[in-house]
Design an enzyme around this catalytic site. Structure first.
Site, PDB file in Angstrom:
ATOM      1  N   GLU A   5      42.141  41.147  33.842  1.00 27.46           N
ATOM      2  CA  GLU A   5      42.639  40.566  32.466  1.00 27.46           C
ATOM      3  C   GLU A   5      41.369  40.312  31.727  1.00 27.46           C
ATOM      4  O   GLU A   5      41.274  40.113  30.378  1.00 27.46           O
ATOM      5  CB  GLU A   5      43.474  39.515  32.690  1.00 27.46           C
ATOM      6  CG  GLU A   5      44.867  39.764  33.196  1.00 27.46           C
ATOM      7  CD  GLU A   5      45.848  40.359  32.189  1.00 27.46           C
ATOM      8  OE1 GLU A   5      45.506  40.289  30.923  1.00 27.46           O
ATOM      9  OE2 GLU A   5      46.712  41.099  32.815  1.00 27.46           O
ATOM     10  N   LYS A  19      39.434  32.471  32.744  1.00 25.36           N
ATOM     11  CA  LYS A  19      38.792  33.200  33.920  1.00 25.36           C
ATOM     12  C   LYS A  19      37.474  34.007  33.823  1.00 25.36           C
ATOM     13  O   LYS A  19      36.403  34.083  34.313  1.00 25.36           O
ATOM     14  CB  LYS A  19      39.636  34.458  34.306  1.00 25.36           C
ATOM     15  CG  LYS A  19      40.912  34.077  35.289  1.00 25.36           C
ATOM     16  CD  LYS A  19      40.256  33.674  36.764  1.00 25.36           C
ATOM     17  CE  LYS A  19      41.681  33.233  37.644  1.00 25.36           C
ATOM     18  NZ  LYS A  19      40.972  33.364  38.889  1.00 25.36           N
ATOM     19  N   TYR A  54      44.709  32.317  30.051  1.00 26.86           N
ATOM     20  CA  TYR A  54      44.504  32.765  31.304  1.00 26.86           C
ATOM     21  C   TYR A  54      43.358  33.526  31.210  1.00 26.86           C
ATOM     22  O   TYR A  54      42.211  33.215  32.107  1.00 26.86           O
ATOM     23  CB  TYR A  54      45.607  33.462  32.015  1.00 26.86           C
ATOM     24  CG  TYR A  54      45.162  34.177  33.535  1.00 26.86           C
ATOM     25  CD1 TYR A  54      45.189  33.244  34.528  1.00 26.86           C
ATOM     26  CD2 TYR A  54      44.964  35.519  33.501  1.00 26.86           C
ATOM     27  CE1 TYR A  54      44.770  33.990  35.502  1.00 26.86           C
ATOM     28  CE2 TYR A  54      44.490  36.121  34.697  1.00 26.86           C
ATOM     29  CZ  TYR A  54      44.516  35.071  35.927  1.00 26.86           C
ATOM     30  OH  TYR A  54      44.356  35.864  37.065  1.00 26.86           O
TER      31      TYR A  54
END
Length: 383
Positions: A135, A161, A157
């Site tokens: 992602e 990360k 998210y």
């Protein structure tokens, strides 16, 4: 002496498979799990050993990535040879609703682990694996994506990360830590959480085949993902920490598939064919046929007639509620570096993965039906 590993997120899909893999290699595995009023250890129940057992090879600790003192205490007590940081708020869509918690757990949680290892003077002993994600590439700048491809995260998210990725690199370079990132593309299994799209699909197709529900609603059917099996990917995690030098690796199959095609593949596992008509939120999947022999083998003859009677009906729909505010349209990884340096190759292809998930979910749904009827409860009561 046995090596000692500490796994955060041990009750998740990856944590469970990794724990089993390491125990088979002779490790003593410590796992961190969050406290809950409900049992949430289903995935590792077959590995669990009571505290009264001598020489246990699986030991659980209560903890949370948002609690630095707790993490420091656990790491100080265990003094692990290897730490696998797999814990995260890992649902991309939910991260839009919980951005602050996602940043705290997924971003700062990694920092807390790295800093604990540094403060406890374990930097020369403890190797750290950070679970990174495809992602990060988000609005992709290159096809396929590899270690040198620029990042462009498209969700809270992914942004959290991204911080975790770079703080791992920073501590590696600043303090000489053996800290590595595994940039894992989508990896699935029968243990995948039920709200993730592949598992949502295989559960729904199983339930539709058994007459437990009529259809499934999904989001962007045209999104493309590089899907592998979690069993293959935990092997890569292990191999990354066995290298003499820390580094970052893309772990992927190199094959991309649309969600639409994965849905068709799941139906084909029970001998069914579907046809998609329309576009966008108006797209629908119609059941167009079913091969009896395949259906009987996978599901059971008793369920064939009711299922076949539904030919021509809509079994797949699209809902705008499942679209993300910013979509990631295409992910496909180039894992040449991992295949060359780690000698890693996946053992499952997508069809094998889909079959594994469908066989498991059909069994699970049949058991759920039996439980609903009271039979399973009665049987267990007298056992």
């Amino acid at each position: 002496m046995s090596k000692t590993a500490l796994i955060t997120g041990i009750t998740g899909q990856d944590g469970a498979y990794l724990a089993e893999y390491l125990i088979k290699k002779g490790y003593i595995v410590h796992g961190i799990k969050r406290r809950s009023s409900l049992f949430n250890t289903d995935r590792i129940d077959h590995l669990y050993q009571a505290p009264t057992v001598e020489n246990r090879n699986l030991i659980l600790h209560y903890g949370d990535l948002t609690d630095s003192m707790n993490l420091t205490r656990i790491i100080g007590e265990v003094k692990p040879d290897e730490i696998y940081n797999l814990a995260a708020m890992s649902h991309v869509k939910v991260s839009f609703d919980t951005p602050e918690y996602t940043a705290n757990a997924d971003g700062l949680g990694t920092l807390r682990i790295l800093e604990a290892v540094r403060l406890l003077e374990l930097a020369k002993k403890t190797r750290i694996y950070q679970a990174s994600t495809s992602e990060l590439y988000g609005l992709v700048q290159e096809i396929p994506q590899k270690e040198t491809t620029p990042f462009y995260p498209r969700s809270p998210y992914a942004v959290a990360k991204l911080y975790a990725y770079w703080i791992t690199v920073n501590y590696r370079e600043a303090y000489g830590m053996h800290a590595s990132n595994g940039i894992l593309f989508n990896h699935e299994s029968p243990q995948r959480g039920e709200t993730f799209v592949t598992r949502k699909v295989t559960r729904a197709v199983s339930r539709i085949a058994l007459g437990m529900q009529k259809n499934i609603f999904l989001g962007n059917l045209s999104s493309k993902r590089d899907w592998g099996h979690a069993k293959d990917y935990v092997r890569a995690m292990y191999l990354i920490l066995q290298q003499d030098q820390p580094d970052d690796y893309v772990i992927a199959t190199g094959v991309t598939t649309t969600i639409r095609d994965f849905v068709s593949m799941a139906f084909s596992e029970i001998g069914a064919t579907i046809e998609f008509r329309g576009s966008g939120v108006d797209e629908k999947g119609y059941l167009t046929g079913v091969e009896r022999a395949r259906f009987d083998t996978m599901v059971g003859g008793d369920y064939y007639e009711p299922f076949a009677a539904r030919i021509g009906e809509v079994v797949v729909g699209v809902s705008k509620d499942y679209f993300r505010p910013t979509e990631v349209e295409l992910l496909i990884g180039d894992s040449t570096k991992a295949r060359t340096r780690l000698n890693w190759t996946p053992q499952y292809d997508l069809k094998g993965l889909c079959n594994d998930m469908m066989v498991s979910d059909i069994k699970l749904m049949k058991r759920e039906t039996y439980l609903k009827d009271g039979g399973y409860r009665i049987m267990n009561y007298f056992e």
